[in-house]
Structures are given as C-alpha cells and as structure tokens.
Design an enzyme around this catalytic site. Structure first.
Site, PDB file in Angstrom:
ATOM      1  N   GLY A 119       0.798  -1.216   0.000  1.00 46.89           N
ATOM      2  CA  GLY A 119       0.000   0.000   0.000  1.00 46.89           C
ATOM      3  C   GLY A 119       0.832   1.267   0.000  1.00 46.89           C
ATOM      4  O   GLY A 119       0.341   2.334   0.357  1.00 46.89           O
ATOM      5  N   GLY A 120       2.107   1.143  -0.417  1.00 44.50           N
ATOM      6  CA  GLY A 120       2.943   2.330  -0.534  1.00 44.50           C
ATOM      7  C   GLY A 120       3.204   3.038   0.776  1.00 44.50           C
ATOM      8  O   GLY A 120       3.570   4.220   0.791  1.00 44.50           O
ATOM      9  N   SER A 204       5.000  -5.393  -2.478  1.00 42.20           N
ATOM     10  CA  SER A 204       5.129  -3.956  -2.695  1.00 42.20           C
ATOM     11  C   SER A 204       5.744  -3.288  -1.466  1.00 42.20           C
ATOM     12  O   SER A 204       6.881  -3.582  -1.115  1.00 42.20           O
ATOM     13  CB  SER A 204       3.752  -3.373  -3.052  1.00 42.20           C
ATOM     14  OG  SER A 204       3.875  -2.091  -3.602  1.00 42.20           O
TER      15      SER A 204
END
Length: 545
Positions: A119-120, A204
């Site tokens: 989710g960055g 991620s």
C-alpha cells in the site's frame, strides 16, 4: 504425576476442540471452516494507537476480561487521501489474524508465514486476505498470519518536534510490524506454530518492509524470522528528519495548529475524522505535483540507519534464505494513462523522485525510447513512462538486492520474474502488472476479488496457482522452493552468474520466469535489462533510495 499428564493433555487438545486461545492479556475464540482450517480474526496485538499514543511507538495490548469473539476482521488503518467517513477504516486498527489447521495443537510446531501487506506505506492495500487457502494448499502444514499496521502520517510522521517529544517515535508503521512479529514469538505456539520458524512474506511496500527488517538497526538479528519472500519490492525516496520537516509543518498548518505552543499536542487533540480531513499529499520541495505516496520510512539513525541500497551494499543486513521478484510491467497501474509527451513523462518521474537531475532524466529518456505500442484511451507516452517507472521503483532494485546478496555469498538466494498474461489486462495495455503474482500465491478466491477471471478454476491461467503455491509452501516449510515443488515443475536455481563473463565483460544472471505452462523455467537476465538497470542502480543513492 497423573494430574500433570492430564493437564498437558488438556492444554494440547483444547485448541482442537473449542478454538479458544488464552494469551494472558486476553482470550480469543476462533472458528473452524469446512476446509479443516481454523481462523482467529481481529485480535489485538498492540494497544489502540490513539490520543497520547498517536505518533508513538506501539505499546502492549490492553488486558481484556472474558472470552473475546475472534470472528471478524479488525478495521484497516486510515489511508492517505481516504475519506474520513470510510467505515472500513479506523485509527484503532492494530489487529492480527491467524489461520491454522483445525487439527493443530499447541505442540504442533508448524512453520509460520507472516505476511506484510502493501500500500505504498500510505494504505493497507492487501488487508484481510484469506489465509485458509494457503494453509489448505500446504496440506494443512503451515500457519498463516496477516495484520494491519499504521500508514501515512499516523505511521511515518517525522520532524524535530517528534524527535524532541518523550512519547513520540519515528517509523511507527515499521515498528508496528515488529510488534506483530514479537507477538508471534510470544503466542503463535498456542495456535500450533513454531516461533523459531517464521518466514516473512510481503508485497510492494510489504516487500520493501522486508528489506527494512533485513537491514534494521544496522542488520541486527533479533531472531524474529528465519527467511523471507519479497514479492514486487518497492524502492521509494527516503528522506532524513530535516528533509521530512516540510511534511510536518504543512500538516500543522492545515490542521490549524501553527500558533499553538505545542503543535504535536494540538495534532493529537484532533479527532481522527478531523485529522483524516487534512491527510493528503503535497509535492516534494522542488517538484511540480504530489507524489503517488508521500509518507515513507525515514532515516532516523536508529531503526533505519542508512539508505536501503547503502545498507545492502555495506553488508549491513541479516543473512537468511530469500526470494525476491517482480512483474514484467510493474509501472502500468501507477503512471498517468494520458501521458502524451516526453515532458509529461519526465515530470511524473521527477514528482516521485525529486532528487533526479535534468541530466539523469535525459539519460533515462534515452534508455527508454518511446517505441509504443499504443493503446485505446491512452497517451502515446504512457507505456514509455510506465516502463521507466516500473524499472526504477521495482525491477531494478529487486535485481540489485539479489546481486548484493550474491556478492556477500548468501546461501538461499532466489529471484523471479512474473509474466503470466491475463487476456483482459493485456488488452487494456497493463501487461503483467504490479503484484499480479498474489492471485496465484494466495489463490484467486482469497484476495478479496482482486484476481483476474483467468485465474479461476478451469480458466486459462488456473495452472499457475498450484505451481507457484507449491514453490512458496516449499520455501515456507523447508526454506527452499525446490524441496516440495509440484511434480513436473522446473527446478528453481539460485540467483547466480551463469557464465564467468559475457561479451561486455560482466557476468549474466539467471532467474525463474513464471510465463506460460510451456515456457516457465529459468531465464537469463538479458543485456538490455542489465544495461538499463546498471544505470538506474548507479544513481540509486543519489535519488535517495
């Protein structure tokens, strides 16, 4: 002696009967499914990070009396730019879920897969994945753990005010993750897990988190995990405390706290709904537009002592077996689809990496010429900027980490490229996009509807699910993806030079290519990829990765 034996028998069998675990601070009652998997959802692993604990390191969970129902996921953490009225999120969000075979007891000592969602660092993007499918795919031989952690300013606010406050802390989102790992060490045996055999997973920002945990505190090994599988690792811009000050100052200003004597206390006095109203991105200094993800881990001189690249380059990391990999077209879901000029392409890249110079941007445009193809409802430079961004943030850092581990002689160093094409994604021009492999690793029914139709049973890509799950389950159980791989699947060789030197005088690399059923197997990392990555990696420290 008999009463003691009866007591031990009771402790080892109670889990298999009523699904209740007693953790000292609370007791939780889980539920069993028809698949032979039990789950405990929404358990607290830390105190609610609210009021005076907002912007503070995670604290021990509160004591709760009685037996708590653990049958509902806890709310996700508040995301940057997300609506204050989103009922699925809350500031009180530090919850953990455990999936275990129903037959497991407190003496089972099963391997544990601890998954860090992405989710960055601005969202909980992969929350509430269903771990029961992966447990079932393992032959009911592993435990799966998922959890939430703070993101955005709640997890990564940094400034001199934070530094000076006695009850405030930096990088709290990463510290939440560590708190959850410590919770696993204390309690996972009661669910049937082995605290000495915890394997990290993450996608991620979750994969970037793995890189941070490998290098945390200068590479200090606290015995929290024994291996890691990082899917689509992400390298963002890392700021130090002084460089992050503008973020704090802006939040203070728009929250109406600028004139307060204690601006941090003022921020803490706001309700979560109020603070969420102000939780939005602004540009980096010198950039034109806000980045996709403004809040990130910061160099605090403690947990994060150096840039990620420098830590790996200097050997300041824990040496454990690892899998690192990425998708062929990682940039396509992030870049502006309407990008129509080279200038727009350069502007987007500079917005994400504000320390890029004009000369570096020009060199990148030379390495990534606009050669198409074109797609409907897309600008003519969309795929060009997607290719450059995907390599800068994902593909090249992933290869660079594997090469650094190779240089330091790490045993158990596997790398992959995921290239399983979904027809609908290909038609839209997305190619094989960022974290596409999650649908295969978790199984298409377990990713909250995110899996493409082609992964469903009987469809074009359903074959990849048992293949890749076998590699991952094998790695989780044995720390080697080959030991229990599916029958007929190719051997996954470690990341290593396949020749002493190539024509350019440097060694080639070999990695697993997940492609089609006929062509999945080891591939050479081609000269074109290496040439582009060689340049992007050479400027990695200069652009604060």
């Amino acid at each position: 002696m008999l009463p003691l034996l009866l007591l031990l028998y009771y402790v080892s069998t109670v889990l298999a009967t009523d699904r209740t675990v007693h953790l000292g601070y609370a007791s939780y009652k889980g539920a069993s499914s028809s698949k032979g998997v039990s789950q405990w959802l929404g358990m607290r692993y830390a105190a609610p990070p609210t009021e005076n604990l907002r912007f503070a390191a995670p604290q021990d969970p509160p004591i709760e009396s009685g037996v708590q129902a653990a049958d509902t996921h806890g709310k996700l953490c508040l995301g940057t730019g997300d609506s204050p009225r989103n009922s699925a999120t809350s500031e009180d969000c530090l919850f953990i879920d455990v999936y275990a075979p129903t037959s497991a007891t407190s003496t089972s000592n099963l391997p544990v897969y601890f998954f860090i969602q992405g989710g960055g660092f601005n969202f909980n993007s992969n929350g509430n994945y269903d771990g029961s499918g992966l447990v079932a795919a393992s032959g009911n031989g592993i435990i799966v753990v998922t959890f939430n952690y703070r993101v955005g300013p709640y997890g990564f606010l940094a400034s001199r005010e934070i530094e000076d406050a006695p009850q405030a802390s930096f990088n709290n989102g990463l510290k939440d993750q560590r708190k959850a790992l410590e919770w696993v060490q204390k309690y996972i045996a009661q669910f049937g897990g082995d605290p000495r055999h915890v394997v990290l997973g993450g996608d991620s920002a979750g994969a970037a988190s793995i890189a941070y945990h490998l290098t945390a505190y200068g590479g200090r090994d606290d015995g929290l995990f024994v291996a890691a599988a990082a899917e689509s690792v992400s390298f963002a811009t890392i700021l130090n405390l002084s460089e992050s000050q503008y973020q704090y100052d802006n939040l203070v200003k728009i929250a109406g706290c600028k004139d307060d004597e204690n601006t941090l206390s003022c921020l803490r006095s706001k309700t979560a709904t109020e603070l969420q109203t102000y939780n939005r991105n602004i540009p980096y200094p010198g950039a034109k537009n806000p980045p996709l993800y403004m809040w990130n881990p910061v160099l605090d001189g403690d947990m994060i002592q150096n840039y990620t690249r420098a830590s790996f380059n200097n050997g300041d990391f824990i040496q454990v077996p690892v899998i690192f990999g990425d998708d062929t077209n990682a940039g396509t879901i992030f870049t502006p689809r309407g990008t129509s000029t080279l200038s727009q392409s350069k502007t987007f890249l500079h917005n994400q990496f504000p320390y890029l110079t004009a000369e570096q941007l020009e060199r990148i445009s030379q390495l990534y010429p606009n050669e198409g193809p074109d797609f409907p409802n897309a600008g003519t430079w969309w795929r060009q900027v997607s290719n450059a961004y995907g390599d800068m943030r994902y593909m090249c850092p992933t290869l660079w980490i594997s090469s650094a581990l190779l240089r330091y002689g790490v045993k158990g160093n596997w790398n992959y490229r995921y290239n399983v094409e979904d027809p609908e994604q290909m038609q839209r021009g997305l190619g094989v996009p960022h974290t596409a492999e999650l649908s295969a690793i978790w199984g298409p029914a377990n990713t909250n509807g995110a899996a493409p139709a082609s992964y469903q049973k009987g469809e074009l890509n359903d074959w990849i699910v048992p293949v890749i799950q076998s590699y991952w389950v094998s790695f989780i159980k044995t720390l080697d993806p080959n030991s229990l791989r599916a029958k007929g699947s190719p051997r996954w060789d470690e990341f290593m030079p396949i020749n002493a030197q190539n024509d350019s005088g440097s060694a080639d690399w070999s990695r697993m290519l997940f492609d089609t059923a006929k062509t999945t197997g080891m591939e050479d990392v081609g000269t074109a990829v290496r040439t582009r990555c060689q340049y992007l990696n050479s400027i990695g420290l200069a652009i604060r990765q």
